[in-house]
Motif scaffolding. Structure first.
Motif, short mmCIF file in Angstrom:
data_model
loop_
_atom_site.label_atom_id
_atom_site.label_comp_id
_atom_site.label_asym_id
_atom_site.label_seq_id
_atom_site.Cartn_x
_atom_site.Cartn_y
_atom_site.Cartn_z
N ASN A 77 0.82 -1.21 0.00
CA ASN A 77 0.00 0.00 0.00
C ASN A 77 0.85 1.26 0.00
O ASN A 77 1.97 1.27 0.50
N HIS A 134 -0.60 4.08 1.31
CA HIS A 134 -1.24 4.84 2.39
C HIS A 134 -1.95 6.09 1.86
O HIS A 134 -2.06 7.09 2.55
N SER A 135 -2.44 5.99 0.64
CA SER A 135 -3.18 7.09 0.02
C SER A 135 -4.57 7.25 0.62
O SER A 135 -5.18 8.30 0.53
N ILE A 136 -5.07 6.19 1.23
CA ILE A 136 -6.38 6.19 1.89
C ILE A 136 -6.13 5.95 3.38
O ILE A 136 -5.49 4.96 3.74
N TYR A 160 -6.38 4.74 7.16
CA TYR A 160 -6.91 3.52 7.77
C TYR A 160 -7.90 3.86 8.87
O TYR A 160 -7.80 4.90 9.52
N GLY A 203 -6.68 -5.33 3.23
CA GLY A 203 -6.60 -3.89 3.07
C GLY A 203 -5.82 -3.43 1.86
O GLY A 203 -5.56 -2.23 1.71
N GLU A 251 -7.61 -0.42 -0.68
CA GLU A 251 -6.94 0.86 -0.91
C GLU A 251 -7.07 1.27 -2.38
O GLU A 251 -7.34 2.43 -2.69
N LYS A 252 -6.93 0.31 -3.29
CA LYS A 252 -7.06 0.61 -4.72
C LYS A 252 -8.47 1.11 -5.05
O LYS A 252 -8.63 2.06 -5.82
N GLU A 287 -8.88 4.63 -3.79
CA GLU A 287 -8.27 5.59 -4.72
C GLU A 287 -9.21 5.90 -5.89
O GLU A 287 -9.32 7.05 -6.32
N GLN A 326 -12.23 5.73 4.15
CA GLN A 326 -11.24 5.08 4.99
C GLN A 326 -11.10 3.62 4.56
O GLN A 326 -12.05 3.01 4.06
N ASN A 327 -9.93 3.07 4.79
CA ASN A 327 -9.61 1.69 4.47
C ASN A 327 -9.55 0.90 5.77
O ASN A 327 -8.81 1.28 6.69
N TYR A 350 -8.25 -1.35 8.25
CA TYR A 350 -6.93 -1.92 8.52
C TYR A 350 -7.05 -3.41 8.83
O TYR A 350 -7.72 -3.79 9.78
#
Length: 164
Positions: free
Chosen positions: A29, A31-33, A35, A100, A104-105, A108, A119-120, A122
């Motif tokens: 990841n 970490h663009s989104i 957690y 996770g 995240e993808k 995005e 939010q993603n 975790y």
């Protein structure tokens, strides 16, 4: 010489193997989104009108999913369907998958569509069930079964019956 090759192979394998969910998420990841922890989601799930989006494949969702989660998939994610179903781009959204990474993808993609409060989860559904939080099958009955994605990733699923 043969012993040396074996030693090099062993070092290579152990240095690239992920030792924790944190290691997996750090590796895959960006970490663009941001957690949200399973504990935080559990605490707000009953009070707030958060949208839960499942970014796994249909066979995974059918085995089990979080209560009230909407299936959006990963391979067949549809921007048009999301925008029709969820026109309020400020409403809180939590996306999850097995751990996770896929979520995240999808998060995005949601950002690119203009959604602002994403939010993603975790550790995904694996971490959810590892904390003994309930999951539901295709008939919305509580179940102890979770699709483990594959043998490699299944080691992170501890407190559920694994299905492949």
């Amino acid at each position: 010489m043969k012993l040396f090759k074996i030693l090099i192979l062993f070092i290579s394998i152990t240095s690239t193997a992920q030792k924790s969910v944190q290691d997996v998420l750090e590796k895959y990841n960006s970490h663009s989104i941001p957690y949200i922890s399973v504990e935080q989601l559990k605490a707000i799930q009953q009070k707030d009108s958060v949208i839960l989006l499942d970014a796994r494949e249909p066979e995974e969702f059918q085995v089990s999913h979080l209560k009230n989660a909407k299936y959006v998939g990963f391979k067949n994610f549809s921007s048009e369907e999301i925008q029709q179903q969820f026109p309020d781009k400020n409403q809180p959204i939590v996306v999850y998958c097995s751990l996770g990474v896929r979520s995240e993808k999808i998060g995005e993609k949601l950002q690119k569509l203009g959604y602002k409060n994403i939010q993603n989860l975790y550790g995904g559904i694996f971490e959810w069930t590892n904390n003994y939080y309930p999951v539901y099958n295709s008939t919305n009955k509580e179940t102890d079964t979770v699709h483990a994605f594959n043998k490699k990733w299944s080691k992170w699923l501890k407190n559920a019956e694994k299905v492949y």
